[in-house]
Design a protein around this motif. Structure first.
Motif, PDB file in Angstrom:
ATOM      1  N   ASP A  49       0.800  -1.222   0.000  1.00  0.00           N
ATOM      2  CA  ASP A  49       0.000   0.000   0.000  1.00  0.00           C
ATOM      3  C   ASP A  49       0.832   1.271   0.000  1.00  0.00           C
ATOM      4  O   ASP A  49       0.280   2.363   0.051  1.00  0.00           O
ATOM      5  N   THR A  90       0.881   0.960  -4.410  1.00  0.00           N
ATOM      6  CA  THR A  90      -0.328   0.733  -5.202  1.00  0.00           C
ATOM      7  C   THR A  90      -1.408   1.745  -4.855  1.00  0.00           C
ATOM      8  O   THR A  90      -1.775   1.885  -3.685  1.00  0.00           O
ATOM      9  N   GLY A  91      -1.934   2.431  -5.854  1.00  0.00           N
ATOM     10  CA  GLY A  91      -2.973   3.425  -5.623  1.00  0.00           C
ATOM     11  C   GLY A  91      -4.383   2.876  -5.722  1.00  0.00           C
ATOM     12  O   GLY A  91      -5.343   3.648  -5.717  1.00  0.00           O
ATOM     13  N   ASP A  92      -4.510   1.566  -5.774  1.00  0.00           N
ATOM     14  CA  ASP A  92      -5.815   0.910  -5.898  1.00  0.00           C
ATOM     15  C   ASP A  92      -6.111   0.191  -4.590  1.00  0.00           C
ATOM     16  O   ASP A  92      -5.553  -0.870  -4.307  1.00  0.00           O
ATOM     17  N   ALA A  93      -7.011   0.760  -3.792  1.00  0.00           N
ATOM     18  CA  ALA A  93      -7.304   0.192  -2.472  1.00  0.00           C
ATOM     19  C   ALA A  93      -7.912  -1.199  -2.582  1.00  0.00           C
ATOM     20  O   ALA A  93      -7.656  -2.066  -1.737  1.00  0.00           O
ATOM     21  N   ALA A  94      -8.722  -1.431  -3.595  1.00  0.00           N
ATOM     22  CA  ALA A  94      -9.333  -2.748  -3.767  1.00  0.00           C
ATOM     23  C   ALA A  94      -8.279  -3.815  -4.016  1.00  0.00           C
ATOM     24  O   ALA A  94      -8.368  -4.935  -3.498  1.00  0.00           O
ATOM     25  N   LEU A  95      -7.270  -3.474  -4.805  1.00  0.00           N
ATOM     26  CA  LEU A  95      -6.188  -4.414  -5.081  1.00  0.00           C
ATOM     27  C   LEU A  95      -5.378  -4.691  -3.815  1.00  0.00           C
ATOM     28  O   LEU A  95      -5.004  -5.837  -3.540  1.00  0.00           O
ATOM     29  N   ASP A 122      -4.923   7.289  -3.727  1.00  0.00           N
ATOM     30  CA  ASP A 122      -5.722   6.899  -4.893  1.00  0.00           C
ATOM     31  C   ASP A 122      -5.911   8.090  -5.823  1.00  0.00           C
ATOM     32  O   ASP A 122      -5.332   9.173  -5.605  1.00  0.00           O
ATOM     33  N   ALA A 123      -6.731   7.920  -6.855  1.00  0.00           N
ATOM     34  CA  ALA A 123      -6.917   8.971  -7.858  1.00  0.00           C
ATOM     35  C   ALA A 123      -7.501  10.237  -7.271  1.00  0.00           C
ATOM     36  O   ALA A 123      -7.332  11.329  -7.826  1.00  0.00           O
ATOM     37  N   VAL A 178      -4.676   5.075   0.410  1.00  0.00           N
ATOM     38  CA  VAL A 178      -5.328   3.800   0.092  1.00  0.00           C
ATOM     39  C   VAL A 178      -5.481   2.917   1.326  1.00  0.00           C
ATOM     40  O   VAL A 178      -6.354   2.047   1.364  1.00  0.00           O
ATOM     41  N   ALA A 223      -8.661   0.240   2.077  1.00  0.00           N
ATOM     42  CA  ALA A 223      -8.184  -1.143   2.120  1.00  0.00           C
ATOM     43  C   ALA A 223      -8.385  -1.743   3.506  1.00  0.00           C
ATOM     44  O   ALA A 223      -8.863  -2.880   3.644  1.00  0.00           O
TER      45      ALA A 223
END
Length: 273
Positions: A207, A210-215, A240-241, A246, A250
């Protein structure tokens, strides 16, 4: 798997692992061979180089136990329990929101704090403790060359964080996590002197990258099981965007799914047996 060893909190005797002991034997043998037969130097040098490469590889593997005791999972105990560990704080923006999120889920976490950051934000460290969480040692300065330091420098760095965090939190740390999880053979003897237990993790969400919390949440939850130690970050958190850390979304997902699966969160201190 965690080997049986003394509980954290008291200085303990250092015992070299087979890899460390073997490397020391290789060095001694190389010196003896050179003294008796100098022409064997290529073989002696090759053995020493190979042992250094093995030690380096072990230090680059955060979950390795080849250099010493390392909590990669919680000790075996009754109940379905996992540990949430949160590194690199305290952060004045992120950490308070993480604490609110933990409160909302009635969850407990272990915060591996950087001494210098704790000194700048002591009230946040105090809030971590007041709200039922644990504060542990993540070095004083979190330098990228931490794993390249000798025993004296490691001892000073860890001691400074022990003093800083102990004064602010009211009790000294019992666990240590190396910056980025990287270490060298000198670390374990230093930790033994402080009575600190090295703790890594079972799974991590990446984290900080990665800027994608779901990932991030999927990485942490994929195969999650009792005794797992999960790694997240309140310091150096990726965004994130929309600019939100994130870790917040997450962690919210992880705690919700963990509760649905009957997994209860504990601090590392609560898992000591």
């Amino acid at each position: 798997m965690n080997a049986r060893h003394p509980a954290p909190g008291q200085p303990r005797r250092w015992r070299p692992t087979p890899l460390v002991g073997g490397a020391a034997a290789v060095h001694a043998g190389a010196l003896a061979a050179l003294a008796v037969a100098p022409a064997t130097w290529p073989w002696a040098a090759g053995g020493v180089i190979a042992s250094h490469l093995a030690l380096t590889a072990a230090g680059l593997w955060p979950r390795s136990t080849l250099l010493g005791h390392n909590w990669t999972t919680l000790p075996e105990q009754p109940g379905a329990r996992i540990a949430i560990t949160i590194d690199d704080g305290p952060d004045p923006d992120v950490t308070p929101r993480v604490l609110d999120l933990l409160d909302a889920h009635r969850a407990r976490a272990t915060f591996f704090c950087i001494g210098e950051r704790a000194r700048r934000h002591p009230r946040i460290v105090e809030a971590i403790v007041a709200r039922g969480h644990a504060v542990e040692n993540h070095s004083q300065r979190h330098r990228h060359h931490f794993s390249l330091q000798g025993p004296g420098a490691l001892r000073r760095e860890i001691d400074a964080a022990q003093t800083t965090l102990g004064e602010i939190a009211g009790t000294p740390p019992l666990f240590f996590r190396a910056p980025a999880g990287l270490r060298n053979p000198f670390l374990e003897p230093v930790l033994c002197g402080f009575g600190l237990q090295l703790a890594s993790w079972t799974r991590r969400g990446f984290d900080t990258r990665t800027g994608d919390a779901a990932l991030v949440a999927r990485r942490l939850l994929d195969g999650v099981a009792p005794r797992d130690i999960l790694l997240l970050h309140d310091g150096h958190a990726a965004r994130d965007a929309n600019g939100a850390p994130v870790v917040l979304a997450a962690l919210d997902t992880v705690l919700r799914v963990a509760a649905e699966r009957g997994l209860h969160t504990v601090t590392l201190r609560e898992a000591i047996v």
